[in-house]
Each structure stands twice: as C-alpha cells, then as structure tokens.
Enzyme design. Structure first.
Site, short mmCIF file in Angstrom:
data_model
loop_
_atom_site.label_atom_id
_atom_site.label_comp_id
_atom_site.label_asym_id
_atom_site.label_seq_id
_atom_site.Cartn_x
_atom_site.Cartn_y
_atom_site.Cartn_z
N LYS A 104 -7.65 -7.46 1.82
CA LYS A 104 -8.98 -7.15 2.11
C LYS A 104 -9.73 -8.71 1.96
CE LYS A 104 -11.93 -3.59 1.99
NZ LYS A 104 -11.49 -2.15 2.47
N1 GLU Z 1 -12.57 -0.91 5.71
C1 GLU Z 1 -11.64 0.24 6.06
C2 GLU Z 1 -11.06 0.80 4.90
O1 GLU Z 1 -11.43 0.53 3.78
C3 GLU Z 1 -10.83 0.01 7.28
C4 GLU Z 1 -9.76 -0.74 7.05
C5 GLU Z 1 -8.88 -1.12 8.43
O2 GLU Z 1 -9.11 -0.50 9.49
O3 GLU Z 1 -8.04 -2.03 8.34
O4 GLU Z 1 -10.10 1.61 4.94
#
Ligand code: GLU
Length: 417
Positions: A104
C-alpha cells in the site's frame, strides 16, 4: 493512546491463529512488512513556492506473488495505517486466492486543496521516488481513497518514461484508453453487492425489501448502493463527508446518486420529502438489516458497537471495525463479513487488468463480471466452510484462511538464505 491500525491487525492475526491451534513459529515470518519506504516529495506549487509532502510505500508480503495495493491521498495518513492497509492487502489477495502479496502507498495530502497540475506534479514525483521498488513483477499500485484513474495514468506514464517504453502492467485502475480494464471502476462495489447477496442467500432472506445503511458515497459505497438498490433492497440511509440522509421507507437512490453526480455535490445539500439529515455517527446507529461501512478505518469502535441497530455488517471499507468492537458485535450476535473478503472485488478486477496488460488482450464486460463473481462466490463458500468447521466468526475464519495460505507459501519457498 491514538488508534494504531497495524497493532489491531497483529492482535487479530494472533487471535485467529490461536483459535485453530497454530504455533507463533508457524506464522511469525508473515506478520511484519517486508519493506517500508518513506519519501519526501518536493512539489513546485502554482504560486512558485515549494511544498514538501510525505509519502510512503509499504510492501507487506511477496510470498504469493508481486505486492499489490492502492495509493491513498489523505491528510491524516501515517505509517501505521499504511502498514495495516498493506497487510490487509496480502490477506485479501490470499482470501480470494489471486497470485499476489500485499502493499500500500499513501501521500499525506488533502488532494482537494491542490490544482490539477499540482496533483500531477505530486503524483509524478512520488512515482519517481518509489520507482525502484515498483514494477509489474514487483509491486503494482492501484487507486484507493481519493485517488482515481487519472492519477493511475500519470503513474503509468512516469514509470514508462523512465523505462523508455510503455509499461501498462505497472499500475491498475487506469483509464480504458491507456490499458484499464472494463468493469474495474465499479468492481469493488460490485463485489460488495455479490457478497451481501451471498450472505442473504445463506440466511434464506429475499433481498427484496432488505433495509441497508451505507456509510460513504465514494467509488465503493455509491456503486454498492446502486447495485443493491437495483436488486430491490431498500437503502434507508447513506452518508458522505458532509453528513448523511435517512428515510426509513427507503431513499430514491437513483435521484440521490444523480444529485451527488461525480462528487460535485454533498449530501448535506440534498433535500426531499421525508428525508432527514443525520450525522455520520447517526448513520452507523441507524436501524437496518445490513450496515455497510464504506468509508475509512476505525468507525465501529467499543464506543458505538453497543448502539448499532443492524443485524449484519458487510465491510466495504478497509478496517472499519476495531478488535474491541468485533468482540461486542460477536456477543450481540451481529454477523459481520470482513473487509478482506467483502471489498476484494476491486483487487480481483485489478488482477484481471494486469493479466490483460501482460497478455495485450482485451476481455469484454461479461467475461470480467462472470470471472469476478466466480472468484468471490468461491471465496465466500470457502470462508463459510472454515467458519462453520471451526466455530469462528467470519473475521477470524478469513484471517485463518489467509494465514494458512500465506504461511504455506512461505514454508514451501523456505527462508532465504
Ligand atoms: N485500494 C483497493 C483495495 O483496498 C484496490 C487495490 C488494488 O486494486 O490493487 O482493495
């Protein structure tokens, strides 16, 4: 003491592992992030001054494949939040069994205070700063809170310019014209709808007329609201950052969503017959069958868990419920489907986008939605099985599935050197 989302994650990991008799030695190697990067991002503002922003990229695990997870733009983010979000991504990808670990990123900024060109310069400089550790085979960013397809397009372009050729698979959630996947923008909300319907089906409840309250009208909450409304559910309350609206007989969601538009208007300004204005706290305490928190972490806590008036919770946000609240919810007999399954639709279609990019091949919407449904329903059935066999809440069962899958991969690969 301030809430620490990563401590919360670790406590739930230990609890879940203990519940199925795992020794800490079996999973200690998968608890902590593999890598944490903090960057300072100088940006020339439109008025000529220089401002420095703080950014992060955390890679929790690459045991099952490249790290995967969004980039959040938020004024309140900190490293512990990003560590938790990265770890939840590893667990989420394991629960739906897609070949990724978790990561993240975040930038400490309120993007609504920047002009479009400032936002672009910030995004490009952040991308350059994390460039050594991202890539289609290493770590693949995506949208998250306050980031969108345009931002992903800039990430892709910046990475590609540095490489000297176009690399669409470095990031997902892009626009269709630069390698995005059809169905990706609504995938997280669609996954929330699929899981809510699976839960109702298991309980023998007809979705028609089931009352639902949704906190958050961003990309996830608004799509979940629309799709569940189309299935005949009664959306009794929704909220955004400005506050919420409620009507026990059901809101006209078509009208509400048209009013919000593309985030141009806030719910505090929405008015209609029999619609009352409520706070975000009141939204969570609204009487309903299903409560869907679709905003931020740390919303359902020990202070309000006893006041909830719902029967079921489907977590569309990441980490909306604290571990203390989990215990109260369990005791009260409220059934909760955790984030790491309920909101996994987004990363699942991100995976499809990456696969399409690597193959330079396009799927149509039916193919994307069918494959998404298949993966989500399979993961739901597996979770339900583990929960029933071990007499666990869905939260603990989901953690058990993830811990077992990730630690199996770690064990098979062995500890280097
Ligand atoms: N931000 C989204 C999540 O928390 C999607 C992450 C992604 O598609 O890599 O799942």
């Amino acid at each position: 003491m301030a809430y620490n989302a990563f401590e919360n994650f670790l406590a739930v990991v230990d609890k879940a592992a203990k519940a199925v008799g795992m020794d800490e030695q079996d999973y200690i190697a998968i608890k902590y992030p593999e890598r944490e990067l903090k960057v300072s991002i100088p940006v020339r503002m439109d008025n000529g001054s220089i401002q420095v922003f703080e950014g992060y990229r955390v890679q929790h695990s690459s045991s099952r494949g490249p790290c995967k997870g969004g980039i959040r733009y938020h004024q309140d983010c900190d490293i512990n939040e990003v560590k938790a979000l990265a770890a939840w991504m590893s667990f989420k990808c394991a629960v739906v069994n897609i070949p990724y670990g978790g990561g993240k990123g975040a930038i400490k900024v309120d993007p609504s205070k920047l002009s479009k060109s400032e936002l672009e310069r910030l995004t490009r400089r952040y991308t350059a700063s994390i460039l050594p550790i991202i890539g289609p085979e290493k770590d693949i960013p995506a949208p998250d809170v306050n980031s969108n397809s345009q931002i992903m397009d800039w990430v892709m372009d910046t990475y590609s310019m540095m490489k000297g050729y176009t690399v669409p698979g470095v990031v997902t959630g892009k626009d269709l014209d630069v390698g995005g996947s059809i169905g990706r923008p609504e995938a997280t909300g669609r996954g929330v709808m699929i899981i809510t319907l699976q839960l109702l089906k298991k309980l023998g409840i007809d979705p028609k007329g089931v009352s639902i309250a949704i906190q958050g009208m961003g990309n996830v909450g608004s799509v979940a609201a629309r799709l569940l409304y189309e299935k005949g559910c009664k959306i009794v309350a929704v909220s955004d950052v400005s506050g919420g609206i409620r009507n026990a007989n059901g809101l006209d969601m078509q009208e509400v969503l048209a009013f919000i538009g593309n985030k141009q208007r806030f719910l505090k300004d929405y008015n209609a017959d029999n619609v009352e204005h409520i706070s975000n706290e009141e939204l969570l305490e609204t009487k309903c069958d299903v409560l869907i928190p679709a905003a931020m972490e740390n919303q359902i806590t020990k202070d309000n868990a006893n006041k909830l008036q719902c029967k079921y919770i489907v977590e569309a946000a990441n980490g909306p419920t604290t571990k203390e609240a989990d215990e109260i919810i369990d005791k009260r007999g409220i059934i909760l489907v955790p984030d790491i399954l309920a909101n996994a639709g987004g990363v699942t279609v991100s995976y499809f986008e990456w696969v399409q990019n690597l193959q330079a091949l396009w799927w149509d919407l039916d193919e994307v939605n069918e494959k998404l449904e298949k993966i989500m329903v399979k993961a739901w059935n597996e979770l339900d099985d583990v929960a029933n066999k071990n007499h666990l809440s869905y939260r603990l069962a989901a953690y058990v599935v993830a811990i077992q899958r990730i630690s199996r991969a770690k064990k098979l690969r062995g500890i280097f050197p």
